[in-house]
Design an enzyme around this catalytic site. Structure first.
Site, PDB file in Angstrom:
ATOM      1  N   GLY A  37      -1.482   0.803  -1.660  1.00  0.00           N
ATOM      2  CA  GLY A  37      -1.246   0.838  -3.102  1.00  0.00           C
ATOM      3  C   GLY A  37      -0.631  -0.443  -3.649  1.00  0.00           C
ATOM      4  O   GLY A  37      -0.714  -0.714  -4.851  1.00  0.00           O
ATOM      5  N   SER A  80       5.253  -5.302  -1.991  1.00  0.00           N
ATOM      6  CA  SER A  80       5.363  -4.029  -1.264  1.00  0.00           C
ATOM      7  C   SER A  80       6.239  -3.123  -2.098  1.00  0.00           C
ATOM      8  O   SER A  80       7.410  -3.445  -2.322  1.00  0.00           O
ATOM      9  CB  SER A  80       5.982  -4.232   0.123  1.00  0.00           C
ATOM     10  OG  SER A  80       6.400  -2.983   0.634  1.00  0.00           O
ATOM     11  N   SER A  82       7.682  -0.229  -1.508  1.00  0.00           N
ATOM     12  CA  SER A  82       8.906   0.204  -0.803  1.00  0.00           C
ATOM     13  C   SER A  82       9.735  -1.009  -0.380  1.00  0.00           C
ATOM     14  O   SER A  82      10.952  -0.919  -0.223  1.00  0.00           O
ATOM     15  CB  SER A  82       8.544   1.004   0.446  1.00  0.00           C
ATOM     16  OG  SER A  82       7.795   0.179   1.323  1.00  0.00           O
ATOM     17  N   THR A  85       7.166  -2.451   4.219  1.00  0.00           N
ATOM     18  CA  THR A  85       5.895  -2.403   4.953  1.00  0.00           C
ATOM     19  C   THR A  85       5.816  -3.566   5.939  1.00  0.00           C
ATOM     20  O   THR A  85       5.934  -4.737   5.559  1.00  0.00           O
ATOM     21  CB  THR A  85       4.725  -2.408   3.947  1.00  0.00           C
ATOM     22  OG1 THR A  85       4.854  -1.219   3.173  1.00  0.00           O
ATOM     23  CG2 THR A  85       3.380  -2.429   4.614  1.00  0.00           C
ATOM     24  N   ARG A 132       1.354   4.093  -4.828  1.00  0.00           N
ATOM     25  CA  ARG A 132       0.090   3.962  -5.593  1.00  0.00           C
ATOM     26  C   ARG A 132       0.225   4.435  -7.024  1.00  0.00           C
ATOM     27  O   ARG A 132      -0.627   4.150  -7.856  1.00  0.00           O
ATOM     28  CB  ARG A 132      -1.050   4.684  -4.858  1.00  0.00           C
ATOM     29  CG  ARG A 132      -0.796   6.150  -4.660  1.00  0.00           C
ATOM     30  CD  ARG A 132      -1.722   6.737  -3.615  1.00  0.00           C
ATOM     31  NE  ARG A 132      -1.444   8.159  -3.400  1.00  0.00           N
ATOM     32  CZ  ARG A 132      -0.424   8.615  -2.664  1.00  0.00           C
ATOM     33  NH1 ARG A 132       0.413   7.774  -2.074  1.00  0.00           N
ATOM     34  NH2 ARG A 132      -0.245   9.912  -2.519  1.00  0.00           N
ATOM     35  N   GLU A 203      -6.175   8.999  -0.395  1.00  0.00           N
ATOM     36  CA  GLU A 203      -4.757   9.382  -0.351  1.00  0.00           C
ATOM     37  C   GLU A 203      -4.442  10.588  -1.238  1.00  0.00           C
ATOM     38  O   GLU A 203      -3.645  11.441  -0.863  1.00  0.00           O
ATOM     39  CB  GLU A 203      -3.869   8.202  -0.752  1.00  0.00           C
ATOM     40  CG  GLU A 203      -3.885   7.082   0.278  1.00  0.00           C
ATOM     41  CD  GLU A 203      -2.923   5.959  -0.061  1.00  0.00           C
ATOM     42  OE1 GLU A 203      -1.713   6.203  -0.165  1.00  0.00           O
ATOM     43  OE2 GLU A 203      -3.388   4.819  -0.247  1.00  0.00           O
ATOM     44  N   HIS A 219     -28.729  -5.653   0.987  1.00  0.00           N
ATOM     45  CA  HIS A 219     -29.260  -6.288   2.196  1.00  0.00           C
ATOM     46  C   HIS A 219     -28.964  -5.467   3.443  1.00  0.00           C
ATOM     47  O   HIS A 219     -29.154  -5.951   4.553  1.00  0.00           O
ATOM     48  CB  HIS A 219     -28.687  -7.707   2.321  1.00  0.00           C
ATOM     49  CG  HIS A 219     -29.058  -8.557   1.138  1.00  0.00           C
ATOM     50  ND1 HIS A 219     -30.208  -9.314   1.086  1.00  0.00           N
ATOM     51  CD2 HIS A 219     -28.467  -8.698  -0.075  1.00  0.00           C
ATOM     52  CE1 HIS A 219     -30.291  -9.912  -0.097  1.00  0.00           C
ATOM     53  NE2 HIS A 219     -29.236  -9.556  -0.825  1.00  0.00           N
ATOM     54  N   LYS A 312       3.569   5.086  10.366  1.00  0.00           N
ATOM     55  CA  LYS A 312       4.671   4.131  10.138  1.00  0.00           C
ATOM     56  C   LYS A 312       5.842   4.477  11.065  1.00  0.00           C
ATOM     57  O   LYS A 312       6.470   3.594  11.652  1.00  0.00           O
ATOM     58  CB  LYS A 312       5.125   4.180   8.668  1.00  0.00           C
ATOM     59  CG  LYS A 312       4.158   3.477   7.706  1.00  0.00           C
ATOM     60  CD  LYS A 312       4.661   3.454   6.280  1.00  0.00           C
ATOM     61  CE  LYS A 312       3.687   2.738   5.343  1.00  0.00           C
ATOM     62  NZ  LYS A 312       4.035   2.735   3.945  1.00  0.00           N
TER      63      LYS A 312
HETATM   64  O1  PA5 Z   1       0.128   4.479  -1.770  1.00  0.00           O
HETATM   65  C1  PA5 Z   1       0.684   4.545  -0.673  1.00  0.00           C
HETATM   66  O2  PA5 Z   1       1.571   5.376  -0.415  1.00  0.00           O
HETATM   67  C2  PA5 Z   1       0.311   3.578   0.433  1.00  0.00           C
HETATM   68  O3  PA5 Z   1      -0.998   3.092   0.247  1.00  0.00           O
HETATM   69  C3  PA5 Z   1       1.316   2.412   0.431  1.00  0.00           C
HETATM   70  O4  PA5 Z   1       1.156   1.643  -0.718  1.00  0.00           O
HETATM   71  C4  PA5 Z   1       1.142   1.542   1.686  1.00  0.00           C
HETATM   72  O5  PA5 Z   1       1.394   2.305   2.841  1.00  0.00           O
HETATM   73  C5  PA5 Z   1       2.057   0.322   1.664  1.00  0.00           C
HETATM   74  O6  PA5 Z   1       3.377   0.673   1.343  1.00  0.00           O
HETATM   75  P1  PA5 Z   1       4.156  -0.180   0.230  1.00  0.00           P
HETATM   76  O7  PA5 Z   1       3.346  -0.058  -1.013  1.00  0.00           O
HETATM   77  O8  PA5 Z   1       5.481   0.476   0.109  1.00  0.00           O
HETATM   78  O9  PA5 Z   1       4.214  -1.569   0.753  1.00  0.00           O
END
Ligand code: PA5
Length: 316
Positions: A37, A80, A82, A85, A132, A203, A219, A312
């Site tokens: 996300g 990121s 969070s 990541t 996301r 997701e 193609h 994770k």
């Molecule tokens: O939407 C989500 O929960 C995931 O796709 C996260 O975005 C992904 O795991 C990466 O984490 P972060 O966005 O905290 O870096």
């Protein structure tokens, strides 16, 4: 339900951040780094910068390692939500060793700690969301950094004005996708959003979904349509934009015709809006709702992503 509240309020996430705008030409190249996300932000920025005619190379990375040519005088923008990541943090650590310029965008976590400790520029986005569902905040922060601030107000207005129509269209698309594997075809201008459709359906709706891009899919992928068992498992969506290359638009028309000859009814979509940014966010918001309604049809809560959390955890 939180997901629904967040989605209803999504247009208001788009707005200008009060940040100093980066002059891209001050760098030899730009690398965006992020996953899931958060990674989509870099994909959209790469597209927007290239459309603006940026002459330095722009790379959007979803992984651990920087490309070998990214060195001093390049800029790394690490996104990121969070801030924790590991792939994204790994690119920051590598960028520190290679002495790139670094900007971090997160709602906190290790990325903020590193930025504080090392004195990197840090842009904070509001905490408390699933990553996301904070797409509008992250995209607004990074678009503002790159001088696209004015587009953000227009995006917000366009999404607000079309919200009810978007929800209704999304509801109908979700009904059609039920019990099929969605396949989302993009074009050079809609590719990042086609990918976002895939990841949001994965997701939020907890189902498989795949994407491919024109003209490349003409193609290879199209030959797979010969197999009726395979094609009848899928429902196809084609996203394109009026500013796509004329030959790409012609290819969209041909694809649609081929599908119809095979008895398939693809959903062919263009975003609404005056600018490319508005149209792309229209399609992204539409997909947010499609994945939400599809989750509802399948009886899933769109928010938990247990298997991502488990992976994770296993890597810790
Ligand atoms: O939407 C989500 O929960 C995931 O796709 C996260 O975005 C992904 O795991 C990466 O984490 P972060 O966005 O905290 O870096």
């Amino acid at each position: 339900m939180k997901a629904k509240e967040w989605l209803n309020a999504m247009p208001s996430q788009f707005g200008t951040y009060d940040v100093d705008v980066i002059s891209v030409e001050d760098y030899k190249g730009i690398v965006f780094s992020g996953m899931g996300g958060s990674g989509i932000v870099g994909d959209v920025l790469k597209l927007l910068l290239e459309r603006r005619g940026t002459e330095v190379p722009v790379v959007s990375l979803h992984g651990y390692e920087l490309p070998p040519y990214a060195k001093q005088d390049w800029l790394l923008v690490a996104v990121s939500y969070s801030g924790n990541t590991e792939e994204t943090i790994s690119t920051v650590q590598e960028a520190m060793q290679r002495r790139l310029n670094i900007i971090c965008v997160s709602s906190g976590g290790k990325l903020e700690e590193i930025a504080d400790k090392e004195g990197f520029r840090f842009v904070s986005v509001p905490p408390g969301y699933a990553p996301r569902y904070a797409f509008g905040f992250m995209l607004s922060a990074v678009m503002s950094l790159f001088g696209f601030g004015r587009s953000l107000e227009k995006i917000r207005k366009n999404l607000d004005e079309n919200k009810e129509e978007i929800k209704e269209t999304a509801y109908n698309i979700a009904q059609v996708l039920q019990n099929y594997i969605p396949i989302v075809y993009g074009t050079p201008l809609t590719e990042p959003i086609a990918f976002r459709w895939k990841t949001q359906i994965n997701e939020n709706s907890k189902t498989l979904c795949y994407t491919a891009v024109l003209p490349e899919l003409h193609h290879n992928e199209v030959v797979g349509l010969d197999n009726p068992i395979a094609r009848n498992l899928c429902h196809f969506i084609i996203l394109h934009d009026p500013e796509d290359h004329p030959r790409v638009i012609k290819r969209v028309e041909i694809t649609e015709k081929i599908f119809k000859e095979l008895g398939l009814s693809p959903v062919v979509l263009r975003g609404k809006g005056e600018s490319l940014e508005e149209r792309l966010m229209y399609l992204a918001y539409l997909e947010d709702w499609v994945s939400f309604y599809l989750a509802d049809i399948y009886g899933y809560d769109p928010l938990p992503v247990k298997i991502i959390d488990r992976i994770k955890e296993s890597l810790k």
